[in-house]
Write an enzyme that holds these catalytic residues in place. Structure first.
Site, PDB file in Angstrom:
ATOM      1  N   ARG A  39       0.805  -1.234   0.000  1.00 37.59           N
ATOM      2  CA  ARG A  39       0.000   0.000   0.000  1.00 37.59           C
ATOM      3  C   ARG A  39       0.832   1.276   0.000  1.00 37.59           C
ATOM      4  O   ARG A  39       0.432   2.287   0.571  1.00 37.59           O
ATOM      5  CB  ARG A  39      -0.959   0.047   1.211  1.00 37.59           C
ATOM      6  CG  ARG A  39      -2.095  -0.919   1.199  1.00 37.59           C
ATOM      7  CD  ARG A  39      -3.006  -0.799  -0.016  1.00 37.59           C
ATOM      8  NE  ARG A  39      -3.772  -2.026  -0.111  1.00 37.59           N
ATOM      9  CZ  ARG A  39      -3.303  -3.132  -0.662  1.00 37.59           C
ATOM     10  NH1 ARG A  39      -2.098  -3.153  -1.222  1.00 37.59           N
ATOM     11  NH2 ARG A  39      -4.011  -4.220  -0.695  1.00 37.59           N
TER      12      ARG A  39
ATOM     13  N   SER B 206     -11.132   0.331   3.013  1.00 34.02           N
ATOM     14  CA  SER B 206     -10.495   0.183   4.328  1.00 34.02           C
ATOM     15  C   SER B 206      -9.966   1.532   4.802  1.00 34.02           C
ATOM     16  O   SER B 206      -9.296   2.229   4.044  1.00 34.02           O
ATOM     17  CB  SER B 206      -9.326  -0.797   4.254  1.00 34.02           C
ATOM     18  OG  SER B 206      -9.810  -2.066   3.928  1.00 34.02           O
TER      19      SER B 206
ATOM     20  N   GLU C  98      -5.476   4.766   5.661  1.00 31.65           N
ATOM     21  CA  GLU C  98      -5.234   4.445   4.250  1.00 31.65           C
ATOM     22  C   GLU C  98      -5.673   5.599   3.337  1.00 31.65           C
ATOM     23  O   GLU C  98      -4.931   5.980   2.430  1.00 31.65           O
ATOM     24  CB  GLU C  98      -5.941   3.145   3.867  1.00 31.65           C
ATOM     25  CG  GLU C  98      -5.590   2.724   2.461  1.00 31.65           C
ATOM     26  CD  GLU C  98      -6.228   1.438   2.004  1.00 31.65           C
ATOM     27  OE1 GLU C  98      -6.148   0.425   2.720  1.00 31.65           O
ATOM     28  OE2 GLU C  98      -6.810   1.454   0.910  1.00 31.65           O
TER      29      GLU C  98
HETATM   30  C1  FAD Z   1     -15.643   0.604  -1.575  1.00 29.34           C
HETATM   31  C2  FAD Z   1     -14.147   0.774  -1.741  1.00 29.34           C
HETATM   32  C3  FAD Z   1     -13.343  -0.334  -1.848  1.00 29.34           C
HETATM   33  C4  FAD Z   1     -11.956  -0.203  -1.987  1.00 29.34           C
HETATM   34  N1  FAD Z   1     -11.185  -1.314  -2.093  1.00 29.34           N
HETATM   35  C5  FAD Z   1      -9.845  -1.202  -2.256  1.00 29.34           C
HETATM   36  C6  FAD Z   1      -9.029  -2.371  -2.389  1.00 29.34           C
HETATM   37  O1  FAD Z   1      -9.503  -3.495  -2.390  1.00 29.34           O
HETATM   38  N2  FAD Z   1      -7.688  -2.194  -2.510  1.00 29.34           N
HETATM   39  C7  FAD Z   1      -7.111  -0.951  -2.547  1.00 29.34           C
HETATM   40  O2  FAD Z   1      -5.889  -0.867  -2.680  1.00 29.34           O
HETATM   41  N3  FAD Z   1      -7.868   0.165  -2.447  1.00 29.34           N
HETATM   42  C8  FAD Z   1      -9.213   0.070  -2.299  1.00 29.34           C
HETATM   43  N4  FAD Z   1      -9.985   1.196  -2.173  1.00 29.34           N
HETATM   44  C9  FAD Z   1      -9.340   2.502  -2.175  1.00 29.34           C
HETATM   45  C10 FAD Z   1      -9.345   3.204  -3.564  1.00 29.34           C
HETATM   46  O3  FAD Z   1     -10.330   2.681  -4.391  1.00 29.34           O
HETATM   47  C11 FAD Z   1      -8.013   3.089  -4.272  1.00 29.34           C
HETATM   48  O4  FAD Z   1      -6.989   3.642  -3.466  1.00 29.34           O
HETATM   49  C12 FAD Z   1      -8.017   3.812  -5.621  1.00 29.34           C
HETATM   50  O5  FAD Z   1      -6.837   3.549  -6.329  1.00 29.34           O
HETATM   51  C13 FAD Z   1      -8.190   5.310  -5.495  1.00 29.34           C
HETATM   52  O6  FAD Z   1      -8.424   5.825  -6.778  1.00 29.34           O
HETATM   53  P1  FAD Z   1      -9.076   7.230  -7.010  1.00 29.34           P
HETATM   54  O7  FAD Z   1      -8.914   7.565  -8.447  1.00 29.34           O
HETATM   55  O8  FAD Z   1     -10.467   7.235  -6.503  1.00 29.34           O
HETATM   56  O9  FAD Z   1      -8.127   8.144  -6.126  1.00 29.34           O
HETATM   57  P2  FAD Z   1      -8.435   9.488  -5.336  1.00 29.34           P
HETATM   58  O10 FAD Z   1      -9.203   9.185  -4.105  1.00 29.34           O
HETATM   59  O11 FAD Z   1      -8.990  10.513  -6.230  1.00 29.34           O
HETATM   60  O12 FAD Z   1      -6.939   9.900  -4.923  1.00 29.34           O
HETATM   61  C14 FAD Z   1      -6.224   9.139  -3.990  1.00 29.34           C
HETATM   62  C15 FAD Z   1      -4.815   9.732  -3.844  1.00 29.34           C
HETATM   63  O13 FAD Z   1      -4.110   9.591  -5.061  1.00 29.34           O
HETATM   64  C16 FAD Z   1      -3.757  10.867  -5.571  1.00 29.34           C
HETATM   65  N5  FAD Z   1      -3.953  10.810  -7.020  1.00 29.34           N
HETATM   66  C17 FAD Z   1      -5.058  10.401  -7.692  1.00 29.34           C
HETATM   67  N6  FAD Z   1      -4.830  10.432  -9.004  1.00 29.34           N
HETATM   68  C18 FAD Z   1      -3.577  10.894  -9.169  1.00 29.34           C
HETATM   69  C19 FAD Z   1      -2.773  11.174 -10.301  1.00 29.34           C
HETATM   70  N7  FAD Z   1      -3.202  10.987 -11.546  1.00 29.34           N
HETATM   71  N8  FAD Z   1      -1.520  11.642 -10.095  1.00 29.34           N
HETATM   72  C20 FAD Z   1      -1.044  11.855  -8.838  1.00 29.34           C
HETATM   73  N9  FAD Z   1      -1.767  11.612  -7.724  1.00 29.34           N
HETATM   74  C21 FAD Z   1      -3.015  11.133  -7.899  1.00 29.34           C
HETATM   75  C22 FAD Z   1      -4.661  11.868  -4.899  1.00 29.34           C
HETATM   76  O14 FAD Z   1      -4.077  13.144  -4.841  1.00 29.34           O
HETATM   77  C23 FAD Z   1      -4.808  11.233  -3.541  1.00 29.34           C
HETATM   78  O15 FAD Z   1      -3.658  11.523  -2.784  1.00 29.34           O
HETATM   79  C24 FAD Z   1     -11.380   1.087  -2.039  1.00 29.34           C
HETATM   80  C25 FAD Z   1     -12.208   2.215  -1.929  1.00 29.34           C
HETATM   81  C26 FAD Z   1     -13.591   2.056  -1.796  1.00 29.34           C
HETATM   82  C27 FAD Z   1     -14.470   3.270  -1.718  1.00 29.34           C
END
Ligand code: FAD
Length: 356
Positions: free
Chosen positions: A166, A250, A345
């Site tokens: 992570r 999480s 996380e």
């Molecule tokens: C129901 C649910 C289940 C989940 N299950 C998992 C799982 O099984 N495993 C897991 O690892 N995660 C899980 N997650 C967490 C999440 O989905 C992941 O971390 C996902 O990769 C986040 O993507 P996002 O585009 O929504 O990021 P955001 O929430 O928009 O951003 C997260 C972080 O990344 C940065 N960021 C985003 N895009 C960029 C970019 N292009 N360049 C630089 N920085 C960037 C943001 O600034 C922020 O710091 C879950 C979340 C939910 C709501």
């Protein structure tokens, strides 16, 4: 440029947990030039810049964000065959699960267990997204970014990303330095699915009568369906009709502690869970939360712990302040009982740490 800048934009609807006040500026970035414009605006206005993907791992402050939010919407997905592998090149704004689906439809193996994870491609390297025995570090070839300091494009090989559980350089030493524009994944054409995780094995048995599902596109799809089934049962697939999925997934990562400390926990608590990994013993954060006296389904006003997952904090109509207060209460209790620090996380974008 003025047309692409919006002011005073509510951020809550742009996140899966649906929390947070407005952004002073929001710039929708459909290409690299838009990203550079967002950077210029933050310099010009002398305010911080925050990068937003799908908002599934982000909690904004109730007060909102007094800066520029750059919403990443770069699109593009290509598949290039290279012997036994295929290079999948995905722009940062592609929806992660759509990339998984498109890859499985071509019989490509390597990301099938990551089905159903919300969010966009650009965020996947940040915390080395993973689930059910796979993580993106296993398949990422390279990550292309824009360096916020220079505005120039920089590509990192997999090794240079320093991926671990992570985490990656982008979430640690280089936090706030690079904006991911594109990720390339090297997937296998052998279509051999990864079935490492005991829960996946047990569910495959239930759904298909056997773990021995063979290889090929159909086998990969079976793993996807199995993973999605497991995820839905834990409210880990974002679904507007499932109120328990209004979360960030999480809320705490599994702590990695020293073998000595793990022994101590073992000695004082029966049934503790943990397994040896590089750097120590990985403990189950869910187990620690439960042992500290917090239960699934427990409510604290308008926020609470999901009835389907003890690590998911859910917004049932509350505020960021309430949510973070619950997280702090849990962290304090776990620290008090086990001397273990539970790390958050999701990314909390708060006024005092608003340079993201
Ligand atoms: C129901 C649910 C289940 C989940 N299950 C998992 C799982 O099984 N495993 C897991 O690892 N995660 C899980 N997650 C967490 C999440 O989905 C992941 O971390 C996902 O990769 C986040 O993507 P996002 O585009 O929504 O990021 P955001 O929430 O928009 O951003 C997260 C972080 O990344 C940065 N960021 C985003 N895009 C960029 C970019 N292009 N360049 C630089 N920085 C960037 C943001 O600034 C922020 O710091 C879950 C979340 C939910 C709501």
């Amino acid at each position: 440029m003025q047309d692409t800048i919006r002011r005073n934009v509510p951020l809550a609807p742009l996140t899966t947990i649906n929390l947070g006040g407005p952004a002073r500026f929001l710039v929708v970035c459909k290409n690299e030039e838009d990203i550079r414009r967002a950077l210029a605006l933050s310099h010009q206005e002398n305010v911080p810049l925050h990068i937003l993907g799908g908002g599934s791992n982000t909690v904004f402050a109730d007060e909102g964000f007094q800066g520029v939010v750059a919403k990443i919407e770069l699109k593009g997905l290509t598949f290039t065959e290279e012997n036994e592998t295929v290079l999948v090149s995905a722009a940062a704004g592609e929806v992660w699960d759509e990339v998984v689906q498109a890859s499985l439809a071509k019989g490509l193996a390597g990301i099938e267990c990551l089905s159903g994870i919300p969010g966009l491609v650009g965020a996947t390297p940040m915390q080395n997204v993973g689930a059910y025995g796979q993580d993106v570090a296993e398949t990422i070839e390279d990550v292309t970014t824009i360096d916020r300091r220079t505005g120039k494009s920089v590509t990192f090989t997999n090794a240079a990303c320093t991926f671990a559980y992570r985490v990656s350089r982008f979430k640690k030493e280089d936090l706030g330095t690079y904006i991911v524009t594109n990720v390339r994944f090297r997937l296998r054409r052998d279509a051999v699915p990864t079935i490492r995780y005991p829960q996946v094995q047990a569910q495959l048995e239930k759904m298909y009568g056997t773990v021995d599902i063979g290889t090929g596109q159909e086998a990969l799809e079976k793993v996807r369906e199995t993973v999605l089934h497991l995820r839905r049962s834990k409210s880990m697939v974002v679904n507007p009709s499932d109120p328990h999925s209004r979360s960030c997934g999480s809320f705490f990562t599994n702590p990695i502690i020293s073998a000595e400390k793990a022994k101590l926990v073992q000695a004082t608590q029966s049934g503790q869970q943990g397994y040896t990994v590089k750097g120590g013993v990985k403990m189950s954060a869910a187990w620690l939360v439960e042992q500290a006296g917090f239960a699934r389904g427990q409510r604290f006003g308008n926020v609470g712990i999901s009835p389907n997952h003890s690590l998911a904090l859910v917004n049932y109509g509350g505020t960021t302040k309430e949510l973070l207060a619950v997280a702090t209460t849990i962290q304090k209790k776990v620290k008090e009982l086990f001397d273990i620090t539970l790390e958050l996380e999701p990314v909390a974008v708060l006024p005092h740490n608003s340079v993201q």
